[in-house]
Design an enzyme around this catalytic site. Structure first.
Site, mmCIF file in Angstrom:
data_model
loop_
_atom_site.group_PDB
_atom_site.id
_atom_site.type_symbol
_atom_site.label_atom_id
_atom_site.label_comp_id
_atom_site.label_asym_id
_atom_site.label_seq_id
_atom_site.Cartn_x
_atom_site.Cartn_y
_atom_site.Cartn_z
ATOM 1 N N CYS A 1 49.627 -54.178 -66.160
ATOM 2 C CA CYS A 1 49.060 -53.265 -65.169
ATOM 3 C C CYS A 1 47.678 -52.760 -65.566
ATOM 4 O O CYS A 1 47.086 -51.941 -64.879
ATOM 5 C CB CYS A 1 50.006 -52.105 -64.903
ATOM 6 S SG CYS A 1 50.311 -51.112 -66.365
ATOM 7 N N HIS B 1 36.003 -37.618 -56.878
ATOM 8 C CA HIS B 1 36.308 -37.585 -55.443
ATOM 9 C C HIS B 1 35.646 -38.741 -54.711
ATOM 10 O O HIS B 1 36.253 -39.428 -53.907
ATOM 11 C CB HIS B 1 35.796 -36.283 -54.824
ATOM 12 C CG HIS B 1 36.479 -35.078 -55.365
ATOM 13 N ND1 HIS B 1 35.847 -33.875 -55.499
ATOM 14 C CD2 HIS B 1 37.735 -34.888 -55.799
ATOM 15 C CE1 HIS B 1 36.684 -33.005 -55.998
ATOM 16 N NE2 HIS B 1 37.841 -33.589 -56.195
ATOM 17 N N GLU C 1 50.764 -50.438 -74.894
ATOM 18 C CA GLU C 1 49.336 -50.148 -74.886
ATOM 19 C C GLU C 1 48.834 -49.641 -76.240
ATOM 20 O O GLU C 1 47.687 -49.253 -76.373
ATOM 21 C CB GLU C 1 48.982 -49.175 -73.758
ATOM 22 C CG GLU C 1 49.866 -47.969 -73.629
ATOM 23 C CD GLU C 1 49.549 -47.135 -72.384
ATOM 24 O OE1 GLU C 1 48.538 -47.367 -71.717
ATOM 25 O OE2 GLU C 1 50.347 -46.215 -72.100
ATOM 26 N N ASP D 1 44.223 -49.473 -72.444
ATOM 27 C CA ASP D 1 44.388 -48.779 -73.721
ATOM 28 C C ASP D 1 44.601 -49.745 -74.877
ATOM 29 O O ASP D 1 44.123 -49.504 -75.983
ATOM 30 C CB ASP D 1 45.569 -47.796 -73.649
ATOM 31 C CG ASP D 1 45.135 -46.478 -73.027
ATOM 32 O OD1 ASP D 1 44.031 -46.007 -73.349
ATOM 33 O OD2 ASP D 1 45.886 -45.927 -72.202
HETATM 34 C C1 PEP Z 1 46.290 -49.058 -69.320
HETATM 35 O O1 PEP Z 1 46.101 -48.391 -70.335
HETATM 36 O O2 PEP Z 1 46.025 -50.277 -69.238
HETATM 37 C C2 PEP Z 1 46.840 -48.430 -68.112
HETATM 38 C C3 PEP Z 1 47.177 -49.147 -67.054
HETATM 39 O O3 PEP Z 1 46.971 -47.072 -68.118
HETATM 40 P P1 PEP Z 1 45.753 -46.034 -67.869
HETATM 41 O O4 PEP Z 1 44.563 -46.859 -67.409
HETATM 42 O O5 PEP Z 1 46.241 -45.085 -66.848
HETATM 43 O O6 PEP Z 1 45.580 -45.436 -69.212
HETATM 44 MG MG MG Z 2 46.995 -46.427 -70.532
#
Ligand code: PEP
Ligand code: MG
Length: 593
Positions: free
Chosen positions: A514, A201, A443, A467
């Protein structure tokens, strides 16, 4: 010598979850501080009165939470309002209230005592759960208990600050959105808490208020006293208690620099990320809550490159309905400032479980039944989300992203379900877009190796480096003891990324990134050299990344990448990239590196 100088300087290391530097006096926030008495009722005749006193406090607490929610909505404060929903649900939970009433009746104790016993009971249960995320949810029960206790004690006083005109650093075990809603936010400079992680939070609230915060400090509440001078360095994940004079001066200077840089960078938010030789990179924002959209836009996001929808499932006790999903997604796609929204289907499992789900224990949850694997098993839950995404597509441009894909079979199965839901909705005469672009998150190393085959199945790739690094280097991304090995600039990681982009280019599809690496300014030229079409990141990172891209050329980025790829070790790559970036952008990197 002043008394401040006599106090011992202490440096505590935690997890920086909201960047920037805050300097202020410590205010220890503990809602249980109000005077609470524990006593046995004099005789049985007092029991009904005690029970109704408890019920009254419950009602009052509910009323207050609803009020807070209303005010938050009115003030458009970007905080996850639905966390308060969870607190209301606990308040109304029969098992929770009946247990407390039973203690009052059976043991003849006052309501405060009974409530503390109920909390102890829940603490024991939660402590027995191995999954860290679920066991940490005891904090929700604690917030509710604290609020009821405050009402039982008749203490109507909301949190007031007796710190004169200067701001304070809130130090607490944890902080709930309801707590912050009652704080005088203009007096708060930053947060430092014992518990919490990236999705706690405190972290969410701090980021949305753009206040520096460090969480996971273990026991800062045990080390500090009200009025202590504190420095919260949310970028470095560090808190200094009672800094000595020179140190304080250095941090004041650092803070001035940081704040000025933030204002300076913001102007780049509105500009496109186009290099001097006209190579254009799309800049997206990663969000977890729709409340983050306004900040995304002010910082220069052109689209939502990753909407982590699992949080729709986590902060509630029942499954979200198709309409719950739809109402949420509409808020993302209807914003005219954004070109599109990339909705990632839920990535549950691993370390993220919804409250209602009794998940089988897995020895290796990160490699377990998570993300798309979970969706393809729990088809009904998955289809509810897919139907809602289709329905939301009638209101604005949506791209759909499937997480943790490791085989062509998985993406085909997911796409078949997408088509099935589309057919259902068409048969029902529901308005939906003609098509939705589909993408896979790259990933898992297997996905990189078969990227050429996956590219034939989808419209785009999105590289999830968080990941991908974890799985390719076999480093648990949450294990602090291995963090020195978690290296985005590892030659293996760079080769994997390159391989993905090349496969996508061959198949003429787009590649986005991302993972956190996309928002790391040190990696910007490397990623530019790879010719990624889109970088999606935390909103705070956007202006700085845009500035670096605008001041670079694709040509130099390619030369730099080629050189970086020629090194044998991660250390060599990092040292080369650091030297290059410091020389090339002295103003951007001189301060931290
Ligand atoms: C990632 O694995 O880079 C990703 C953007 O997903 P998350 O961080 O939600 O696992
Ligand atoms: Mg991920």
């Amino acid at each position: 010598m002043s008394s401040d100088q006599i106090k011992k300087t202490l440096i505590l290391k935690g997890v920086g979850v909201s960047p920037g530097i805050a300097i202020g006096r410590c205010y220890r926030f503990n809602p249980l501080d109000s005077q609470i008495s524990f006593y046995k009722l004099k005789d049985e005749s007092l029991i009904p009165k005690e029970v109704s006193r408890f019920r009254k406090a419950l009602k009052e607490s509910e009323h207050q939470l609803l009020e807070i929610q209303k005010n938050l909505k009115k003030a458009k404060i970007a905080e996850p309002i639905y966390v308060i929903d969870v607190h209301i649900l606990i308040l109304k939970d029969r098992i929770f209230t009946n247990r407390t009433i039973r203690y009052i009746r059976k043991l003849g104790v006052n309501a405060e005592w009974a409530l503390r016993m109920t909390l102890d009971h829940y603490k024991k249960i939660f402590a027995g759960v191995e999954d860290d995320y679920i066991s940490s949810r005891i904090s929700d029960v604690q917030y509710v208990v604290q609020r009821i206790l405050r009402n039982l004690s008749g203490e109507k006083r909301e949190i007031v600050w007796e710190t004169g005109s200067n701001g304070v650093i809130i130090v607490a075990h944890d902080i709930s959105p309801a707590d912050t809603a009652q704080m005088k936010l203009d007096k708060i400079m930053g947060f430092a808490t014992d518990s919490g992680g990236r999705t706690s939070h405190t972290a969410i609230v701090a980021r949305s208020l753009e206040l520096p915060a460090v969480v996971g400090l273990d026991n800062i509440t045990g080390f500090v006293a009200d009025g202590d001078e504190l420095i919260v360095d949310g970028t470095a994940g560090m808190v200094v208690v009672n800094p000595y004079t020179d140190m304080l001066k250095r941090y004041e200077e650092k803070k001035r620099h940081h704040d000025a840089a933030q204002d300076h960078y913001l102007q780049y938010g509105v500009l496109p990320a186009t290099t001097l030789d006209k190579f254009r990179v799309n800049i997206g924002c990663n969000i977890e809550f729709v409340e983050e959209i306004p900040s995304a836009i002010t910082h220069g996001a052109e689209n939502i490159g990753l909407y982590r929808t699992e949080f729709l499932y986590i902060y509630r006790d029942t499954l979200p309905t198709e309409d719950d999903h739809l109402n949420n997604y509409r808020q993302v796609v209807e914003d005219k400032n954004l070109s599109w929204a990339t909705i990632r289907t839920f990535d549950l499992g691993g370390d993220k479980f919804p409250n209602y789900q009794k998940q089988a224990k897995e020895a290796n949850p990160q490699m377990g039944l998570r993300a798309i694997r979970f969706c393809l098993k729990e088809v009904d839950i998955f289809k509810t989300q897919l139907r809602a995404i289709w329905r939301a597509s009638a209101y604005g441009k949506i791209k759909i992203l499937f997480p943790m894909i490791s085989s062509v079979d998985e993406i085909r199965e997911a796409k078949a379900l997408l088509q099935e839901t589309r057919q259902e909705l068409e048969d029902e005469g529901v308005d939906i877009a003609a098509t939705i672009e589909t993408g896979v998150m790259i990933e898992v190393p297997a996905a990189v190796i078969i990227a050429d085959k996956l590219a034939r199945e989808v419209d785009f790739f999105s590289i999830g480096t968080n990941d991908l690094i974890q799985y390719s280097l076999a480093i648990d991304r949450a294990n602090e003891r291995l963090s020195y090995m978690y290296e985005p600039l590892h030659p293996a990681v760079l080769r994997l990324i390159k391989q993905v982009v090349e496969a996508a280019q061959k198949a003429k599809i787009h590649t986005s990134m991302c993972g956190e690496m996309a928002g790391d300014p040190l990696c910007t030229l490397i990623l530019l050299g790879m010719e990624l079409d889109e970088l999606s990141m935390n909103h705070l990172a956007i202006p700085r990344i845009k500035k670096i891209i605008r001041e670079s050329t694709l040509k130099e980025a390619k030369v730099m990448l080629k050189k970086a790829l020629s090194f044998n070790t991660a250390k060599e790559v990092r040292s080369y990239v650091q030297d290059y970036m410091i020389k090339r952008f002295p103003d951007e990197f001189a301060e931290e590196d």
